[in-house]
Design a protein around this motif. Structure first.
Motif, PDB file in Angstrom:
ATOM      1  N   GLN A  45       0.886  -1.182   0.011  1.00 39.24           N
ATOM      2  CA  GLN A  45      -0.023   0.092  -0.063  1.00 39.24           C
ATOM      3  C   GLN A  45       0.807   1.160   0.011  1.00 39.24           C
ATOM      4  O   GLN A  45       2.033   1.141   0.312  1.00 39.24           O
ATOM      5  CB  GLN A  45      -0.745   0.129   1.189  1.00 39.24           C
ATOM      6  N   ARG A  46       0.096   2.363  -0.299  1.00 38.02           N
ATOM      7  CA  ARG A  46       1.113   3.615  -0.576  1.00 38.02           C
ATOM      8  C   ARG A  46       1.228   4.102   1.072  1.00 38.02           C
ATOM      9  O   ARG A  46       0.250   4.059   1.754  1.00 38.02           O
ATOM     10  CB  ARG A  46       0.581   4.369  -1.309  1.00 38.02           C
ATOM     11  N   LEU A  47       2.227   4.549   1.463  1.00 38.69           N
ATOM     12  CA  LEU A  47       2.865   4.995   2.667  1.00 38.69           C
ATOM     13  C   LEU A  47       1.627   6.092   2.986  1.00 38.69           C
ATOM     14  O   LEU A  47       1.106   6.060   4.358  1.00 38.69           O
ATOM     15  CB  LEU A  47       4.223   5.796   2.908  1.00 38.69           C
ATOM     16  N   CYS A  48       1.193   7.095   2.259  1.00 38.46           N
ATOM     17  CA  CYS A  48       0.470   8.139   2.648  1.00 38.46           C
ATOM     18  C   CYS A  48      -0.866   7.668   2.978  1.00 38.46           C
ATOM     19  O   CYS A  48      -1.862   8.543   3.590  1.00 38.46           O
ATOM     20  CB  CYS A  48       0.319   9.263   1.724  1.00 38.46           C
ATOM     21  N   ASP A  49      -1.353   6.261   2.523  1.00 38.48           N
ATOM     22  CA  ASP A  49      -2.534   5.776   2.728  1.00 38.48           C
ATOM     23  C   ASP A  49      -2.732   5.145   3.928  1.00 38.48           C
ATOM     24  O   ASP A  49      -3.902   5.058   4.422  1.00 38.48           O
ATOM     25  CB  ASP A  49      -3.131   5.029   1.497  1.00 38.48           C
ATOM     26  N   VAL A  50      -1.591   4.715   4.591  1.00 36.86           N
ATOM     27  CA  VAL A  50      -1.394   4.084   6.001  1.00 36.86           C
ATOM     28  C   VAL A  50      -1.064   4.840   7.013  1.00 36.86           C
ATOM     29  O   VAL A  50      -1.143   4.349   8.145  1.00 36.86           O
ATOM     30  CB  VAL A  50      -0.753   2.735   5.688  1.00 36.86           C
ATOM     31  N   ALA A  62       3.082  12.907   3.714  1.00 34.91           N
ATOM     32  CA  ALA A  62       3.580  11.494   3.731  1.00 34.91           C
ATOM     33  C   ALA A  62       3.669  11.292   1.929  1.00 34.91           C
ATOM     34  O   ALA A  62       4.265  10.632   1.399  1.00 34.91           O
ATOM     35  CB  ALA A  62       2.573  10.412   4.124  1.00 34.91           C
ATOM     36  N   ARG A  63       2.624  12.088   1.337  1.00 37.39           N
ATOM     37  CA  ARG A  63       2.499  11.715  -0.336  1.00 37.39           C
ATOM     38  C   ARG A  63       3.839  12.040  -1.109  1.00 37.39           C
ATOM     39  O   ARG A  63       4.148  11.486  -1.930  1.00 37.39           O
ATOM     40  CB  ARG A  63       1.796  12.761  -0.971  1.00 37.39           C
ATOM     41  N   GLY A  64       4.656  12.966  -0.474  1.00 40.02           N
ATOM     42  CA  GLY A  64       6.014  13.407  -1.059  1.00 40.02           C
ATOM     43  C   GLY A  64       7.003  12.326  -0.768  1.00 40.02           C
ATOM     44  O   GLY A  64       8.091  12.488  -1.399  1.00 40.02           O
TER      45      GLY A  64
END
Ligand code: ADP
Length: 349
Positions: A45-50, A62-64
């Motif tokens: 999973q994407r870090l920014c989603d968790v 976190a999206r960056g």
């Protein structure tokens, strides 16, 4: 990174996660599971989603965190950010990173109280140095110019330069006075000299004094004081200081608007409001402006960002509070609420 490389990260004593070019989790060690809550089910999973990470102004960041955001061989310098837990509580964590092959290796560690104190202290030193250096640079520049070319300037030009020097000296003195107030507030050592005070007298005097200063532009302030408001048990100097700051701010930040001051008794409290119809303050900045050195985003006007922090500290020392109600584009109302009378002496248990 190879599977063996990833396994070696299990031995690292800090929380480590590895993300790919899209920011998807490839790996997280046990400490990362404990600190960030990224267990095996989060892999892929994407870090920014968790994981929710925000900067000091609450912006998600976190999206960056993707490998493509960092050129090969580069490092992300350590910075302290806020980890937002599922229950909304925040915890400061220090994050740093480095690009390894096609991946980004991120290391997190809990940023404790000492670190926060150190950071606050170095911010304070940096801000204070800047605030003192810029007026001093101007004082030095003007005095040097006048000394070198005294005969070449007219009296009028010399007067203008000396006026600037005088204002800059006032600016440094004001900053130092404010810093002393801040240190008393931080140490819980504000000394109040409370007495029964005629609030109406102070409200009219402050409005008059501030409006007639050059920066007040001789503007008329609308002042209303509730007739039922009798004497109030406050420290008159501190009350004047709070009100002066709010009125000066209204005149400074809402230069083309009418400013109104209203004082009334409400239940067992004194309620003072300072209202303007200026640019207002966006919701996400309304808390920050009451913090130490907290200024509106992109604020360029002169000021230290300490006034509202001091106002809040003085109100709280009286057992009261200060807050602002504002809508961007429509104006602001700053409220101060203080107890009307002395607190009841405590009864022995
Ligand atoms: P300073 O005025 O020295 O910057 P303050 O603590 O008094 O510090 O104010 C903090 C910030 O709050 C200001 O920099 C400004 O951005 C914002 N602010 C205060 N009063 C108003 C107001 N009446 N309208 C709009 N913004 C305001």
């Amino acid at each position: 990174m190879t599977t063996n490389d990833l396994r070696a990260l299990d031995l690292v004593p800090e929380a480590v996660v590895v993300v790919d070019g899209d920011g998807r989790l490839r790996y997280g060690n046990d400490r990362a599971a404990a600190l960030l809550g990224v267990g095996p089910s989060a892999l892929g999973q994407r870090l920014c989603d968790v994981v929710s990470l925000v900067d000091d102004s609450g912006e998600p960041i976190a999206r960056g965190f993707t490998a493509t955001a960092l050129p090969p061989g580069h490092r992300l310098a350590e910075r302290v950010v806020q980890l937002v837990r599922p229950d909304g509580r925040r915890r400061p964590v220090a994050v740093s990173g480095r690009r390894a092959a096609e991946d980004l290796v991120l290391t997190f560690r809990s940023a404790g109280r000492r670190e926060r104190v150190d950071r606050a202290r170095s911010n304070l030193v940096a801000t204070v140095s800047h605030e003192i250096r810029s007026p001093l640079t101007s004082v030095k520049g003007f005095t040097r110019t006048m000394l070198l070319r005294w005969d070449r300037f007219s009296d009028e030009q010399k007067r203008t330069m000396l006026q600037t020097v005088n204002e800059d000296a006032d600016r440094v003195t004001r900053l130092l006075t404010e810093l002393l107030d801040v240190s008393r507030i931080d140490a819980g050592r504000v000394q109040l000299r409370r007495q029964l005070v005629d609030i109406a007298g102070i409200v009219y005097a402050v409005a008059d004094k501030v409006a007639h200063r050059p920066e007040g532009g001789g503007r008329d302030l609308g002042v209303t004081v509730d007739r039922a408001l009798g004497q109030v048990f406050v420290d008159p100097d501190k009350f004047e200081q709070m009100l002066t700051n709010l009125v000066e701010n209204a005149l400074k930040y809402a230069p083309d608007s009418r400013v109104e001051v209203h004082a009334a008794a409400e239940d067992a409290t004194l309620h003072v409001q300072v209202a303007d119809h200026g640019p207002g303050i966006p919701l996400d900045q309304q808390r920050r402006i009451f913090e130490k050195f907290g200024r509106g985003r992109g604020e360029r006007r002169t000021g230290t960002g300490l006034g509202l922090y001091i106002t809040r500290g003085l109100a709280e020392a009286h057992g009261g509070r200060v807050w602002c109600e504002s809508e961007a584009g429509k104006g602001s109302i700053f409220h101060v609420v203080l107890p009307l009378s002395a607190p009841e002496p405590r009864q022995p248990a």
